[in-house]
Write an enzyme that holds these catalytic residues in place. Structure first.
Site, PDB file in Angstrom:
ATOM      1  N   CYS A 134      -6.427 -16.192 -14.031  1.00 14.17           N
ATOM      2  CA  CYS A 134      -5.319 -16.285 -14.618  1.00 14.17           C
ATOM      3  C   CYS A 134      -5.195 -17.736 -15.264  1.00 14.17           C
ATOM      4  CB  CYS A 134      -3.997 -15.948 -13.763  1.00 14.17           C
ATOM      5  SG  CYS A 134      -4.007 -16.788 -12.103  1.00 14.17           S
TER       6      CYS A 134
ATOM      7  N   GLN B 212      -8.322 -18.366  -3.455  1.00 12.36           N
ATOM      8  CA  GLN B 212      -8.729 -16.963  -4.007  1.00 12.36           C
ATOM      9  C   GLN B 212      -9.826 -17.431  -5.027  1.00 12.36           C
ATOM     10  OE1 GLN B 212      -4.884 -17.026  -5.727  1.00 12.36           O
ATOM     11  NE2 GLN B 212      -4.621 -14.933  -4.966  1.00 12.36           N
TER      12      GLN B 212
ATOM     13  N   ALA C 229      17.395  -9.067  -3.035  1.00  6.80           N
ATOM     14  CA  ALA C 229      16.259  -8.718  -3.882  1.00  6.80           C
ATOM     15  C   ALA C 229      15.806  -9.549  -4.631  1.00  6.80           C
ATOM     16  CB  ALA C 229      16.657  -7.258  -4.595  1.00  6.80           C
TER      17      ALA C 229
END
Lengths: 259, 439
Positions: B50, B116, B190
């Site tokens: 990305c 990562q 949320a």
């Protein structure tokens, strides 16, 4: 020869201690491995010291307080290696291993080993069990100290890299509980045997050391009781564990000071 | 053979441009293959994450290859190459090697020390290898890049610190609970950040994830997305007694969890620790709750403070890591250059030894009554002669491998000795390299 072994053992254990402390600040794989190797070396030398003692003096020499401290330190090192292997808890080493180093050296000091009474087994077993209980409390002490340090940092919201290398609160708590339970069981029998021997030989004499031992027993009993009922965990239990362990070690010290 | 990297990353190009070149991870092999079809390109690897899109290419004529790879990228993203070129960076040889090492060690990432990238590079490498576009040079470079990344990880503190809020939440939870498997978490509200944190926690093996919200439909949606269980809001007190981790991010203007009720909850929990993450602004959890024994409350500011303190430390470690990488680049660049001359050295030795063996045969044939010791002496003499004759040229050839005109050397040698160049396919050279060639 005994001195040489003791000194070697002490150096090995202390090297392991410093390597453990070092690996808290700069994590290098060779440090952790080196620490474990040094611990193993210390353990082997410690064992050698026990054997040498039996050979040069006699097996009965182990049944004195000095012998008890030596065996206790050996047991502590062995239990530490076991806990490390099963629970991956090597960091305790920086607290536990200095105690092993101390035990190896301390066994060379103190008064002339009091002639062990080989007629009744009560005293030797009392000593062995008391040492086992004390070393269990020593492990609990180490776990509790680490717990308090970690908890303080988390509560202060400081989360540096060295903290991450300490074991989790849960692990420390679990280890503490197991070891306190085991130690308490053993210590109870030890105290009872102590009273028995005392009653058989010198009458029920309440010396300060006896009171201290009973106080330690009460403290640990309290910790266990509180955990089972009110669920006393964490910081309060940790502090009590520390105080109790100091009591147990105090009992051992009185033997050295008075003979 | 020269290493070349052409690409764009978060420093050189905005995300809209990077998006156009986004290639699915399992298609990077196809892209690598397409790169090798370019004239003059021998090996290629295509890395797309990305934050970056990079083409690693090995070619003999890297200056020409450079413009062709740039065109390839323009075609791939359907972008005008003139619009693309100011956003591209290019590195040659040692600089390309340094870039590869830095990227794999996460020193070039947006968040230095992120864990990562090395896995992403490994994937790109595997894809390119499966597509057959990797030969000796890239094999060697990438293997070394992974080794260097490991050194950076082990010897510097670059990866020591949490690199984002979600990571930090997991680390804090693990400092309290150890392994997260078998533990339960509760999501209140949320918010997006809380969903991300929950996802991270879940990936570490949570036993159960409960979600509760003022609107049951939202709770259910989130539960479906995260693989959790939606619970009605009335069950909140009960849930607080049983879970171990709470992530809160409601839009309530006041506190949702108050000190007095939490004291009762802590008592009901019988001392079991509870970790509360308050991601809401304004806060959901009364700050005093943090003072309750065995309860730990971290709000957004607390987490940011830890992260920025870590960031400064990470910067320092990054400098140490940079120096380590530079050192590795220097060492490895030498070895890569020597790779060029390896086939020639092999051919040279084979040629000479073939001649020596032939002469030995002829002599022994002519003198059949030599005894064993004498035969050995003859063989040793001939072979020793060849080795001594070769010593100077081979040593100097290795030394010359650093020269820019090394190709000329090799060509001349091959012409003078009628050598056939060994095929530098990965099947052959690594085995030769395993036994160091002693002149």
């Amino acid at each position: 020869m005994l001195w040489a072994l003791a000194a070697t053992g002490m150096v090995a254990y202390m090297s392991a201690t410093f390597l453990h402390l070092g690996s808290l600040f700069k994590e290098r794989p060779w440090m952790a491995r080196g620490a474990n190797i040094a611990t193993a070396v210390g353990l082997v030398v410690h064992l050698g010291l026990v054997v040498a003692l039996i050979v040069t003096e006699s097996a009965a020499a182990l049944l004195t307080v000095q012998g008890g401290v030596l065996l206790g330190g050996l047991g502590l090192a062995a239990v530490y290696l076991l806990a490390g292997w099963r629970m991956q808890l090597w960091t305790l080493g920086s607290l536990v291993l200095p105690l092993c180093a101390l035990s190896v050296m301390a066994s060379r000091f103190g008064h002339e080993p009091s002639t062990p009474s080989t007629d009744s087994l009560v005293l030797p077993i009392h000593i062995i069990l008391a040492m086992l209980g004390t070393l269990a409390f020593a492990m609990a002490f180490a776990a509790a100290v680490l717990y308090v340090i970690t908890e303080r940092q988390l509560k202060a919201k400081r989360f540096g890299p060295w903290l991450r290398r300490l074991p989790s609160l849960d692990k420390l708590d679990t280890l503490g509980v197991r070891v306190v339970l085991a130690g308490f069981a053993v210590y109870t029998v030890a105290i009872l045997l102590g009273f028995l021997w005392s009653w058989q030989n010198i009458g029920l004499d309440l010396e300060p050391r006896t009171l201290l031992a009973v106080l330690t027993w009460v403290i640990y009993g309290l910790i266990i009781q509180a955990r089972l009922t009110v669920g006393w965990r964490g910081r309060k239990a940790a502090w009590l564990t520390i105080i109790g362990a100091l009591g147990a070690v105090g009992v051992v010290l009185t033997y050295f000071l008075r003979g | 053979m020269q290493l070349l990297v052409v690409g764009l990353n978060h420093n050189t190009a905005p995300v809209e441009l990077r998006e156009r070149l986004a290639v699915k991870p399992d298609h990077s092999g196809t892209a690598a293959n397409a790169l090798t079809e370019i004239d003059g390109v021998h090996e290629a690897m295509f890395l797309a994450t990305c934050n970056r899109v990079e083409c690693y290419v090995v070619s003999k004529t890297s200056c020409q290859a450079e413009s062709r790879v740039a065109e390839f990228l323009a075609r791939l993203g359907n972008i005008d190459s003139k619009a693309l070129s100011p956003h591209l960076f290019v590195h040659h040889d040692e600089d390309a090697l340094r870039h590869l090492f830095r990227v794999t060690s996460s020193l070039d990432s947006m968040v230095v020390g992120e864990p990562q990238i090395s896995g992403q590079v490994k994937n790109a490498y595997r894809e390119a290898d499966d597509a057959g576009s990797i030969q000796t040079v890239l094999h060697r470079c990438l293997h070394q890049a992974f080794k260097v990344a490991k050194r950076v990880r082990n010897e510097t503190g670059v990866g020591d610190h949490a690199t984002g809020l979600a990571y930090l939440a997991v680390e804090l939870a693990r400092q309290i609970f150890g392994k997260l498997s078998g533990h339960k978490a509760l999501l209140v509200g949320a918010g997006e950040m809380s969903a991300l944190a929950a996802k991270h926690l879940a990936s570490h093996g949570l036993a159960e994830l409960f979600i509760t919200n003022r609107s049951p439909e939202k709770a259910q949606d989130l539960a479906d997305e995260l693989g959790g269980r939606a619970m009605p809001l009335e069950r909140l007190a009960n849930l607080l007694t049983t879970v171990d981790i709470v992530i809160s991010s409601t839009s309530a203007p006041n506190y949702v969890l108050w000190y007095d009720e939490m004291v009762g909850i802590a008592r009901a929990r019988r001392g079991r620790p509870l970790f509360l993450i308050d991601l809401a602004v304004p806060r959901d959890i009364e700050p005093r709750v943090h003072t309750i024994d065995n309860l730990y409350v971290y709000d957004v500011d607390d987490m940011q403070q830890v992260l920025s303190r870590n960031r400064a430390a990470r910067q320092r470690e990054a400098e140490v890591a940079s120096r380590l990488v530079d050192e590795e680049v220097h060492r490895f660049a030498k070895r890569i250059q020597q790779l060029e001359v390896v086939p020639t050295i092999v051919s040279l030795r084979e040629h000479h030894h073939a001649v020596a063996e032939a002469e030995i045969e002829r002599l022994l044939h002519k003198q059949p009554d030599l005894d064993r010791a004498q035969r050995h002496a003859v063989e040793a003499a001939f072979r020793g002669l060849v080795n001594k004759l070769l010593h100077a040229p081979v040593t100097n050839l290795k030394r010359a491998s650093e020269r820019p005109d090394i190709d000329r050397y090799i060509d001349v040698l091959e012409e003078l000795y009628d050598l056939e160049r060994e095929d530098t396919s990965s099947a052959k050279v690594p085995s030769l390299a395993a036994k160091p060639i002693k002149a």
